[in-house]
Design an enzyme around this catalytic site. Sequence first.
Site, PDB file in Angstrom:
ATOM      1  N   HIS A   4      35.955  39.087  44.136  1.00 15.30           N
ATOM      2  CA  HIS A   4      36.143  38.249  45.324  1.00 15.30           C
ATOM      3  C   HIS A   4      35.771  38.991  46.612  1.00 15.30           C
ATOM      4  O   HIS A   4      36.637  39.401  47.380  1.00 15.30           O
ATOM      5  CB  HIS A   4      37.595  37.748  45.385  1.00 15.30           C
ATOM      6  N   GLU A  60      41.907  34.208  37.550  1.00 18.49           N
ATOM      7  CA  GLU A  60      42.567  35.018  36.508  1.00 18.49           C
ATOM      8  C   GLU A  60      43.648  34.205  35.792  1.00 18.49           C
ATOM      9  O   GLU A  60      43.813  34.304  34.573  1.00 18.49           O
ATOM     10  CB  GLU A  60      43.170  36.286  37.122  1.00 18.49           C
ATOM     11  N   ASN A  64      44.612  40.416  45.582  1.00 16.58           N
ATOM     12  CA  ASN A  64      45.241  41.723  45.841  1.00 16.58           C
ATOM     13  C   ASN A  64      45.212  42.065  47.323  1.00 16.58           C
ATOM     14  O   ASN A  64      46.133  42.702  47.839  1.00 16.58           O
ATOM     15  CB  ASN A  64      44.630  42.813  44.945  1.00 16.58           C
ATOM     16  N   HIS A  94      44.122  30.459  40.769  1.00 15.15           N
ATOM     17  CA  HIS A  94      43.350  31.707  40.788  1.00 15.15           C
ATOM     18  C   HIS A  94      42.599  31.816  39.458  1.00 15.15           C
ATOM     19  O   HIS A  94      43.157  31.524  38.395  1.00 15.15           O
ATOM     20  CB  HIS A  94      44.279  32.902  40.990  1.00 15.15           C
ATOM     21  N   HIS A 116      37.512  38.505  36.685  1.00 15.56           N
ATOM     22  CA  HIS A 116      38.833  37.851  36.612  1.00 15.56           C
ATOM     23  C   HIS A 116      39.157  37.314  35.235  1.00 15.56           C
ATOM     24  O   HIS A 116      40.296  36.960  34.967  1.00 15.56           O
ATOM     25  CB  HIS A 116      38.879  36.677  37.607  1.00 15.56           C
TER      26      HIS A 116
HETATM   27  S1  SF4 Z   1      42.489  44.789  40.502  1.00 10.11           S
HETATM   28 FE1  SF4 Z   1      43.233  45.695  38.580  1.00 10.11          FE
HETATM   29  S2  SF4 Z   1      43.012  44.106  37.027  1.00 10.11           S
HETATM   30 FE2  SF4 Z   1      41.770  43.490  38.816  1.00 10.11          FE
HETATM   31  S3  SF4 Z   1      39.740  44.299  38.374  1.00 10.11           S
HETATM   32 FE3  SF4 Z   1      40.807  45.877  39.528  1.00 10.11          FE
HETATM   33  S4  SF4 Z   1      41.722  47.246  37.958  1.00 10.11           S
HETATM   34 FE4  SF4 Z   1      41.151  45.318  36.970  1.00 10.11          FE
END
Ligand code: SF4
Length: 312
Positions: free
Chosen positions: A46, A132, A229, A130, A80
């Site tokens: 993203h 994921e 995140n 999302h 994802h």
């Molecule tokens: S944030 Fe964590 S789960 Fe997502 S791609 Fe990166 S390492 Fe993988």
Amino acid sequence: MKKKEIKILLAEPRGFCAGVVRAIEIVEKALKKYGSPVYVRHEIVHNKHVVEDLKQKGAIFVEELDDIKDNTRPVIFSAHGVPKKVPEEAENKKMFYVDATCPLVTKVHREAERHNKNGYKIILIGHKGHPEVIGTMGQIPEKNIILVENIEDANNVNLSGPVAYVTQTTLSVDDTKDIIDILKKKFPDIRGPIKEDICYATTNRQEAVKKIAPLCDMFFVIGSRNSSNSKRLVEVAKKAGCINAELINFEEKLPIEKIINYEKVGLTSGASAPEKLVQDFISEIKKYANVNIEEFVSTNENVTFKLPAILN
Ligand code: SF4
């Protein structure tokens, strides 16, 4: 006129995680090996800058396999993860695909599958819509998995028989703990992951922000608006004591007038944001103020993931 002094408290670790590095490399290697175009289902990670860069190199981004104009070209699934029906559809269409799902997301998929096989009803803690979450829910029959987004949902869960939970990898560590505590009270025998599902990169970036945020007048997280995140990092900064925390995605102008009113500015970047954006941000502020950078290293990361063998 004398330039203003600004101290930038820079979080480390920040930026690209191992799953993002691997996903970008998969697209680049596929372009090199198979030529362009290579299709990518959904934004590979993203971040608009990453996507634009790969477009320049010959990648074509689509939302669904049906949007692909030439089924003889390779298609890559994003970091994802995807519901099981997506590779099945690709196989039915005789398409060649490479799966760039982060191995830590795949781990959650396998957990959900295992619980389902063992007769558990599964609670997925995550954010509706999302990719994921769509991918994880799509690993098992719909009737056997429910989504819990917050404390209210957790309080309202109504399930009978054995129950297990899995989580999205990019959630707030603290908020998720509160939700899990409620689920554990409701279902004392609930099964959870052996090692938590929130990934190392999410945890480490949040820890680094928690250390710096209480010292800052303003906090910036560089990342895209659809990056889970990155959004969590803004929330963590606010909760840790810097209410003045914002997401910056570089599609709009930097709020320089605001920034130069502060003395201590916190800075980090989400797991899908290139370091170049952090450096561009600093360079921009340097045009208006004397900048003193202090990097706070909360932990060292050395995680790497192997590429799919077919690209070696
Ligand atoms: S944030 Fe964590 S789960 Fe997502 S791609 Fe990166 S390492 Fe993988």
